[in-house]
Scaffold this motif. Structure first.
Motif, short mmCIF file in Angstrom:
data_model
loop_
_atom_site.label_atom_id
_atom_site.label_comp_id
_atom_site.label_asym_id
_atom_site.label_seq_id
_atom_site.Cartn_x
_atom_site.Cartn_y
_atom_site.Cartn_z
N GLY A 1 0.81 -1.22 0.00
CA GLY A 1 0.00 0.00 0.00
C GLY A 1 0.84 1.27 0.00
N PRO A 2 0.27 2.39 -0.45
CA PRO A 2 1.02 3.64 -0.57
C PRO A 2 1.04 4.50 0.69
N GLY A 3 0.34 4.11 1.75
CA GLY A 3 0.23 4.98 2.91
C GLY A 3 1.23 4.67 4.01
N ASP A 4 0.92 5.21 5.20
CA ASP A 4 1.84 5.03 6.30
C ASP A 4 1.17 4.43 7.54
N THR A 5 0.04 3.75 7.37
CA THR A 5 -0.56 3.05 8.49
C THR A 5 0.11 1.70 8.63
N GLN A 6 -0.18 0.99 9.71
CA GLN A 6 0.46 -0.30 9.92
C GLN A 6 0.17 -1.27 8.78
N GLU A 7 -1.02 -1.18 8.21
CA GLU A 7 -1.39 -2.07 7.12
C GLU A 7 -0.63 -1.76 5.83
N GLU A 8 0.02 -0.62 5.78
CA GLU A 8 0.65 -0.20 4.54
C GLU A 8 2.15 -0.02 4.69
N LYS A 9 2.74 -0.65 5.69
CA LYS A 9 4.18 -0.57 5.88
C LYS A 9 4.80 -1.94 5.61
N ALA A 10 6.06 -1.93 5.29
CA ALA A 10 6.77 -3.19 5.07
C ALA A 10 8.19 -3.04 5.59
N THR A 11 8.66 -4.07 6.26
CA THR A 11 10.06 -4.14 6.66
C THR A 11 10.70 -5.26 5.85
N VAL A 12 11.74 -4.91 5.14
CA VAL A 12 12.47 -5.90 4.34
C VAL A 12 13.77 -6.21 5.09
N ILE A 13 13.93 -7.46 5.49
CA ILE A 13 15.13 -7.89 6.19
C ILE A 13 16.16 -8.30 5.13
N VAL A 14 17.33 -7.66 5.18
CA VAL A 14 18.39 -7.95 4.21
C VAL A 14 19.41 -8.84 4.90
N ARG A 15 19.59 -10.05 4.37
CA ARG A 15 20.56 -11.00 4.92
C ARG A 15 21.59 -11.35 3.87
N GLY A 16 22.85 -11.35 4.24
CA GLY A 16 23.90 -11.76 3.33
C GLY A 16 24.15 -10.76 2.22
N ARG A 17 24.84 -11.21 1.20
CA ARG A 17 25.22 -10.38 0.05
C ARG A 17 24.13 -10.44 -1.01
N GLN A 18 23.55 -9.28 -1.31
CA GLN A 18 22.48 -9.18 -2.30
C GLN A 18 22.96 -8.31 -3.44
N ILE A 19 22.86 -8.79 -4.66
CA ILE A 19 23.32 -8.04 -5.84
C ILE A 19 22.12 -7.45 -6.56
N LEU A 20 22.18 -6.13 -6.79
CA LEU A 20 21.13 -5.43 -7.52
C LEU A 20 21.73 -4.77 -8.75
N THR A 21 21.02 -4.85 -9.87
CA THR A 21 21.51 -4.27 -11.12
C THR A 21 20.58 -3.19 -11.66
N GLN A 22 19.44 -3.00 -11.01
CA GLN A 22 18.45 -2.03 -11.47
C GLN A 22 18.34 -0.88 -10.48
N ASN A 23 17.56 0.13 -10.86
CA ASN A 23 17.24 1.26 -9.99
C ASN A 23 15.87 1.00 -9.38
N TYR A 24 15.70 1.37 -8.11
CA TYR A 24 14.45 1.10 -7.41
C TYR A 24 13.91 2.35 -6.75
N ASN A 25 12.59 2.53 -6.84
CA ASN A 25 11.89 3.56 -6.07
C ASN A 25 11.42 2.91 -4.78
N ILE A 26 11.71 3.54 -3.66
CA ILE A 26 11.29 3.02 -2.36
C ILE A 26 10.10 3.84 -1.89
#
Length: 166
Positions: free
Chosen positions: A45-70
């Motif tokens: 979701g696009p908002g800031d309520t609890q239903e519209e938040k996300a926590t992404v846990i980053v573990r280890g080495r992650q390779i990204l090749t693109q650009n991302y909007n957060i």
């Protein structure tokens, strides 16, 4: 943890999905950080309520090749001393396009031998103001890149932001 919700046409198991119960929460496991960022960008979701938040846990080495909007309300949280995002693309790795974004405990590594400027974190810029951005305990370095990051953070038109131990 990521909110469990099924995009149109998807299949869900082991929990309540697809709006059956608005108070049901779960976790989603993605094979790569790229997949998790795709989900957050396109289905969260696009908002800031609890239903519209996300926590992404980053573990280890992650390779990204693109650009991302957060989008708004997202937290990228490193887990352990080896939480690393390696950028092998060009331009801005992450562009913050919403409020209340947190990035913690991640090592950002540039691995690119092209002679172009790369920025780890950029904000939306003149088109809109990003508010309440925070970053804690992050580092920025290069691996085999011919150039360093042009900017670790390029915060244009940003209000109420904080950096700690970066």
């Amino acid at each position: 943890t990521l909110r469990s919700g099924i995009p149109t046409g998807g299949i869900g198991t082991n929990g309540t999905f697809g709006g059956e119960n608005a108070d049901t929460w779960g976790e989603a496991l993605f094979q790569t950080l790229e997949e998790a960022l795709f989900w957050v960008t396109n289905y969260d979701g696009p908002g800031d309520t609890q239903e519209e938040k996300a926590t992404v846990i980053v573990r280890g080495r992650q390779i990204l090749t693109q650009n991302y909007n957060i989008p708004a309300g997202v937290c990228l949280q490193g887990s352990g001393p080896d939480a690393q995002i390696v950028f092998q693309g060009t331009g801005n790795l992450f562009t913050l396009v919403g409020d209340d974004i947190r990035i913690n405990d991640i090592q950002f590594t540039l691995d690119n031998d092209l002679p172009v400027d790369c920025i780890a974190i950029a904000t939306l810029g003149a088109g809109g103001q990003v508010q309440h951005f925070s970053m804690e305990r992050c580092t920025f370095n290069k691996e085999s890149a011919s150039l360093d990051w042009a900017f670790a953070i390029n915060a244009t038109n940003t209000a109420f932001w904080s950096l700690s131990n970066c």
